[in-house]
Write a protein that holds these residues in place. Structure first.
Motif, mmCIF file in Angstrom:
data_model
loop_
_atom_site.group_PDB
_atom_site.id
_atom_site.type_symbol
_atom_site.label_atom_id
_atom_site.label_comp_id
_atom_site.label_asym_id
_atom_site.label_seq_id
_atom_site.Cartn_x
_atom_site.Cartn_y
_atom_site.Cartn_z
ATOM 1 N N GLY A 56 65.731 15.044 81.823
ATOM 2 C CA GLY A 56 65.692 14.019 82.944
ATOM 3 C C GLY A 56 67.179 13.502 82.846
ATOM 4 O O GLY A 56 67.861 13.489 82.048
ATOM 5 N N LEU A 171 61.542 11.003 85.304
ATOM 6 C CA LEU A 171 62.369 10.409 86.269
ATOM 7 C C LEU A 171 61.962 8.767 86.383
ATOM 8 O O LEU A 171 61.313 8.168 85.952
ATOM 9 N N MET A 182 65.491 14.056 93.191
ATOM 10 C CA MET A 182 64.541 14.074 92.278
ATOM 11 C C MET A 182 63.751 15.218 92.790
ATOM 12 O O MET A 182 63.264 16.271 92.232
ATOM 13 N N VAL A 193 55.842 16.229 85.884
ATOM 14 C CA VAL A 193 56.607 15.147 86.363
ATOM 15 C C VAL A 193 56.406 13.812 85.808
ATOM 16 O O VAL A 193 55.063 13.597 85.897
ATOM 17 N N THR A 206 57.533 5.456 94.619
ATOM 18 C CA THR A 206 58.236 6.638 93.821
ATOM 19 C C THR A 206 57.047 7.489 93.521
ATOM 20 O O THR A 206 56.969 8.835 94.073
ATOM 21 N N PHE B 91 69.595 15.625 89.761
ATOM 22 C CA PHE B 91 69.274 14.214 89.359
ATOM 23 C C PHE B 91 70.432 13.255 89.734
ATOM 24 O O PHE B 91 70.114 12.007 89.953
#
Lengths: 331, 331
Positions: A56, A171, A182, A193, A206, B91
């Motif tokens: 990430g 994330l 993303m 995720v 989100t 990202f």
């Protein structure tokens, strides 16, 4: 290194010696040739660990999440090895080391945990090769789970997919372009995720936005696709961590039931064969082949050198085939 | 690609065609084999550009500084090419692209400027090889200065030193551990140091602290060392940018007067010979050599394969030497 020393090294690692494992990884990191012999001896002891990739963007709280994962896995009675891939930039050093220290602190004194950071510089065969090797060491040590943590900048996040059985993409809440980025990231590498920092503003939105997308990954055998689960977590508060472990395990079971896992393992072995052979060729042959001609016309000289080598290889193969045929005729 | 198409491509680039240069870089980025032939044709037209590396941590304002540099160099009548190395993480995409867009905007409509970002993914031979190739394209195009901008995370900042004649390290005000990390970074790669965001609190102190260190770099020929200048700039306000260009030019003159430049150029050519040959060997030989044996024992199989290849190469060389000797005897 003499053969018995190699065997001894390998035996110590297989017996679970953190000291020997650490030393071996240092030699891998520095590109020591003698590490290869030990790795070869370890090979029969590899293939048991569950490999989890955590990746990430910087600042997503990966190290904190890994700390929480370690505790969760230990609570479930599983031993854990961690390879934290350090981008090894002298400029970003401070913050990262801080996080790593915290991670080590979480687990100090627990022999069921082995944490090691791996710098990306020394490794001659590229970082991916060194990470693969280090993962093998922890696997051979007998760790039930090996976590590879990489910063999702540069090529790291794409290589991790060839190493880990399951890639968890971490994330943080984001909007607009960031959210679009993303989504692209998820479709490229994520098996699971995690929207981390779930207690901050925007996390819920989100999370919902990503969860509603219905991301899927398709395996190599045309079987039913894997639905990528989207989770919400707060690593600091250790919320959502048990759910993450469950999701990762579920993916691991899923791939184990299909051709997916075998294909992954083959790709990993194929990659190390070519990386290792490529390294050795560079060291043994290419460096020695640099001359005035290759300095004057690097492309032309390289092209000719490679053609010559392929030709030499073909001739040798032909000679052998002819020799074998003659041998057969005699009998 | 037929030979005449290759020649045409190369001629268009040498004539300064941005369209053709851009297309060629796309092919380099995607690892197209036909790009090599064009690069080979370009080689005689390379070696004229001054190569400047701009690196530093994320958020140091590198792209803004590059924009300011472009304007300063254009004001001095010099043409500029820029290769912005994109870490290509989906990202971190948002912010970076924003900066890049601003950079492109600064120079749109000016044919003396060519800006191109290079993703780190497609390039089969690693990013360094692709950047080297792209730099050659801009060099052959006739750009007086080629700037390579990389994010100082991962291996990027170490590779840039093998490409650029002068590496300018861009830092932002910092304290404590961050300051120590900066010093380490400087001693490793910087030819020139820029403390950017010079109008923010702490800039003056950081600048003084770094300037008082007396950083030096020693060249390969044992001649007098280069004193690394530490500058203060505010890229946004375009302050300190002229001084940066002066410092970079001074370093370029300095290395040109010693063995340093020649050693650098040789190292660059050597690296591309080995990288290019290594790539080709992987494609032509190693991928094809993957079999059950190499999947079962990647290290062992690679070791044997390489030994076999080296042996084949030696035999061919010996046969040739014998042939040459017999030829001489006849005469």
């Amino acid at each position: 290194m003499p053969v018995d020393a190699t065997t001894d090294q390998a035996e110590q690692v297989v017996a679970g010696s953190a000291l020997h494992a650490g030393r071996l990884i240092t030699r891998i990191e520095n590109g020591h040739a003698d590490a290869r012999a030990v790795l070869r001896s370890l090979a029969p002891h590899c293939g048991r660990a569950q490999l989890i990739g955590i990746t990430g963007p910087p600042g997503a709280g990966k190290s904190t999440l890994v700390s929480a994962l370690i505790r969760e896995l230990r609570d479930r009675g599983r031993t854990v090895g961690v390879i934290a891939v350090d981008p090894s930039s002298p400029f970003s050093g401070g913050a990262l080391l801080g996080d790593r220290d915290r991670m080590v602190e979480t687990s100090s004194g627990d022999s069921g945990v082995f944490i090691r950071s791996l710098a990306s510089r020394g490794a001659s065969g590229g970082l991916a090769a060194a990470v693969n090797d280090a993962v093998d060491v922890l696997d051979a040590m007998g760790k039930d789970v090996v976590i590879v943590e990489t910063v999702g900048v540069g090529q790291g996040e794409f290589e991790i997919a060839t190493i880990a059985h399951t890639v968890a993409l971490v994330l943080v809440p984001g909007y607009g372009d960031a959210l679009q980025a993303m989504k692209a990231g998820i479709t490229e590498i994520a098996d699971v995720v995690v929207v981390n920092k779930g207690d901050t503003p925007g996390a819920e939105q989100t999370f919902r936005e990503l969860a509603s997308q219905g991301f899927e990954r398709t395996g190599p055998d045309g079987s039913r696709p894997w639905r990528v689960p989207v989770l919400k977590a707060s690593a600091l508060r250790r919320e959502g961590v048990a759910e993450l472990v469950d999701a990762v395990d579920e993916h691991h079971r899923f791939t184990g039931q299909t051709q997916w896992r075998t294909a992954h393992e083959h790709a990993r072995r194929r990659a190390r064969f070519t990386a290792f052979a490529s390294d050795r060729l560079r060291e043994e042959l290419l460096e020695a082949a640099v001359d005035d001609r290759s300095l004057a016309d690097p492309y032309g000289a390289a092209e000719e050198f490679v053609e010559e080598l392929i030709d030499a290889h073909r001739r040798l193969a032909a000679q052998r085939a002819a020799g074998a045929a003659a041998e057969t005729e005699k009998k």
